[in-house]
Design a protein around this motif. Structure first.
Motif, PDB file in Angstrom:
ATOM      1  N   UNK A  38      59.018 -15.383 -25.346  1.00 47.23           N
ATOM      2  CA  UNK A  38      58.217 -14.291 -25.899  1.00 47.23           C
ATOM      3  C   UNK A  38      56.735 -14.670 -25.929  1.00 47.23           C
ATOM      4  N   UNK A  39      56.456 -15.923 -26.293  1.00 52.63           N
ATOM      5  CA  UNK A  39      55.061 -16.381 -26.314  1.00 52.63           C
ATOM      6  C   UNK A  39      54.463 -16.350 -24.911  1.00 52.63           C
ATOM      7  N   UNK A  40      55.256 -16.712 -23.908  1.00 52.70           N
ATOM      8  CA  UNK A  40      54.760 -16.706 -22.532  1.00 52.70           C
ATOM      9  C   UNK A  40      54.575 -15.281 -22.016  1.00 52.70           C
TER      10      UNK A  40
ATOM     11  N   UNK B  30      64.552 -20.909 -27.538  1.00 54.41           N
ATOM     12  CA  UNK B  30      63.992 -20.749 -26.196  1.00 54.41           C
ATOM     13  C   UNK B  30      63.467 -19.332 -25.983  1.00 54.41           C
ATOM     14  N   UNK B  31      64.104 -18.349 -26.606  1.00 50.11           N
ATOM     15  CA  UNK B  31      63.639 -16.968 -26.487  1.00 50.11           C
ATOM     16  C   UNK B  31      62.281 -16.790 -27.171  1.00 50.11           C
ATOM     17  N   UNK B  32      62.043 -17.530 -28.241  1.00 49.81           N
ATOM     18  CA  UNK B  32      60.730 -17.502 -28.895  1.00 49.81           C
ATOM     19  C   UNK B  32      59.667 -18.018 -27.931  1.00 49.81           C
TER      20      UNK B  32
ATOM     21  N   UNK C 258      62.224 -16.624 -16.335  1.00 53.25           N
ATOM     22  CA  UNK C 258      62.662 -17.410 -17.498  1.00 53.25           C
ATOM     23  C   UNK C 258      63.417 -16.510 -18.477  1.00 53.25           C
ATOM     24  N   UNK C 259      62.904 -15.292 -18.660  1.00 53.43           N
ATOM     25  CA  UNK C 259      63.594 -14.356 -19.539  1.00 53.43           C
ATOM     26  C   UNK C 259      64.977 -14.012 -19.045  1.00 53.43           C
ATOM     27  N   UNK C 260      65.122 -13.726 -17.744  1.00 55.52           N
ATOM     28  CA  UNK C 260      66.440 -13.384 -17.216  1.00 55.52           C
ATOM     29  C   UNK C 260      67.383 -14.589 -17.252  1.00 55.52           C
TER      30      UNK C 260
ATOM     31  N   UNK D 149      63.212 -13.201  -9.938  1.00 55.18           N
ATOM     32  CA  UNK D 149      63.742 -12.762 -11.228  1.00 55.18           C
ATOM     33  C   UNK D 149      65.264 -12.894 -11.239  1.00 55.18           C
ATOM     34  N   UNK D 150      65.903 -12.480 -10.127  1.00 54.41           N
ATOM     35  CA  UNK D 150      67.353 -12.627 -10.018  1.00 54.41           C
ATOM     36  C   UNK D 150      67.789 -14.078  -9.970  1.00 54.41           C
ATOM     37  N   UNK D 151      66.950 -14.936  -9.377  1.00 50.83           N
ATOM     38  CA  UNK D 151      67.270 -16.359  -9.305  1.00 50.83           C
ATOM     39  C   UNK D 151      67.313 -16.980 -10.697  1.00 50.83           C
ATOM     40  N   UNK D 152      66.520 -16.410 -11.619  1.00 50.93           N
ATOM     41  CA  UNK D 152      66.610 -16.884 -13.000  1.00 50.93           C
ATOM     42  C   UNK D 152      68.014 -16.694 -13.546  1.00 50.93           C
TER      43      UNK D 152
END
Length: 412
Positions: free
Chosen positions: A195-197, A190-192, A34-36, A156-159
């Protein structure tokens, strides 16, 4: 089931699965994806709202394009630099710090009215992106456990690949609906959530680096296989981005495809890229060198075929979709090979792959742009990409040969 397995600078990792079994990946790998997804969306969404930014800030399109250039520079410089700066932090803390900087950068962009401030904020965001991507790659491998590293990196790359299919188009849609500033506000929100996750699911001791030093990290960069893998990272990205950066005129002027169908073709390319990344990563744990050799070989053939197809829309679309399937699919496997070659300096090695990929992007698109302005026209970028794909075979074959030689040496 998870457990703590002692290993050099590994922190908590999954226990090794019994031979022949395939454990499901831990949830945290998908959280990192999700981050990537957000990082890559942020990197490329600027292209979709560039006219709006240029108009609002009263700058030319070419000048506004510096927002893309400065981000690439920030990724190249920032990934290894931020890795060394945060060396003594846990991987969890580094990820949260990177996301905090990422959020601040987007808020600044959303509020700023001065173009210079926007450039500075995008550079700051790129530093955070490089740091997050490097740490997320290493952490995904470690938490997935032995035998699942390539599969974890593939997710991770698929993100990132999904960002091209959904994130960037949605970001452009938000920009058209709410204004370009709304796009950056949305990514910040969405970045917040991300970060929570991260705070919830990434273990506190994951990838702890007690006692790590900059000198020790730099010593880990002496492995020749690491630098060979980095060359492959640069050339493989140069191969695909040379053509993809100018895909719209290639589709319309070279293949005769109506401009209205270009977004659909790009979506098909993105779906192919997502599928190829996941498939190659599943094969990469058992046969990494087969993946890294076959992929550029097929890409070279497909780009060469694309260069000779003229005025054939159906054939061109088929080739472009296949390019999506093969072009970027080995990236996660190359990252894994670099991380393994770096040994104790795994995070720094991972950060250098981020830099190498972006160097390839900058060099590939730069050379392709010159070729586009030459007598070759729109065929020029395709031929440049073909050349880089062929060049990629040199380092990946060298890695395969070194692996075979090492295996024979071990047998003795």
């Amino acid at each position: 089931m998870t457990g703590s397995t002692a290993g050099p600078a590994t922190g908590s990792v999954r226990q090794q699965a019994p031979a022949g079994s395939r454990q499901p990946l831990p949830l945290v790998v998908f959280v990192l994806a999700l981050g990537t997804f957000l990082m890559v969306t942020s990197e490329f969404v600027v292209a979709g709202v560039l006219p709006e930014i240029a108009g609002d800030l009263s700058v030319s399109l070419a000048h506004a394009g510096l927002l893309i250039t400065v981000f690439a520079i920030g990724m190249i410089v920032g990934a290894p630099t931020m890795t060394l700066v945060t060396l003594r932090l846990s991987k969890r803390s580094t990820l949260l710090l990177a996301l905090a900087v990422f959020i601040v950068g987007h808020v600044i962009v959303a509020l700023a009215s001065d173009f210079t401030i926007l450039l500075a904020a995008r550079f700051l965001t790129a530093l955070a992106t490089g740091a997050f991507w490097a740490v997320a790659s290493v952490l995904a491998v470690r938490l997935a456990g032995t035998g699942s590293g390539s599969r974890a990196l593939g997710v991770v790359g698929a993100g990132g690949a999904l960002a091209g299919v959904a994130g960037v188009p949605l970001g452009a849609f938000v920009g058209q609906t709410l204004g370009w500033r709304g796009t950056f506000w949305s990514i910040a929100v969405l970045a917040v959530v991300a970060a929570a996750m991260i705070a919830r699911f990434v273990p506190h001791d994951a990838g702890a680096t007690e006692g790590a030093t900059i000198r020790g990290e730099l010593r880990g960069l002496r492995a020749p296989r690491l630098w060979i893998a980095l060359v492959a990272c640069a050339t493989t990205n140069a191969a695909m981005l040379s053509a993809y950066a100018f895909i719209s005129p290639i589709l319309t002027d070279h293949a005769g495809i109506a401009i209205g169908f270009v977004p659909l073709v790009l979506t098909c390319f993105g779906v192919g890229s997502l599928s190829g990344t996941l498939l190659a990563s599943r094969l990469g744990d058992a046969r990494p060198h087969a993946v890294t050799v076959v992929t550029p070989a097929v890409t070279c053939v497909l780009l060469g075929l694309l260069a000779v197809i003229t005025g054939a829309p159906a054939a061109t679309i088929a080739v472009v979709v296949l390019l999506g399937l093969f072009g970027f699919s080995a990236n996660s496997v190359l990252t894994l090979l670099a991380v393994r070659a770096a040994g104790q300096a795994a995070t720094l090695g991972s950060s250098l792959t981020v830099s190498a990929f972006n160097v390839g992007t900058a060099v590939g698109t730069g050379v392709a742009g010159l070729a586009l302005e030459s007598s070759l026209g729109v065929v020029g970028p395709i031929l440049v990409g073909t050349g880089f794909a062929a060049l990629t075979l040199v380092p990946v074959v060298a890695l395969a040969v070194l692996r075979v030689s090492a295996g024979r040496g071990g047998a003795h």
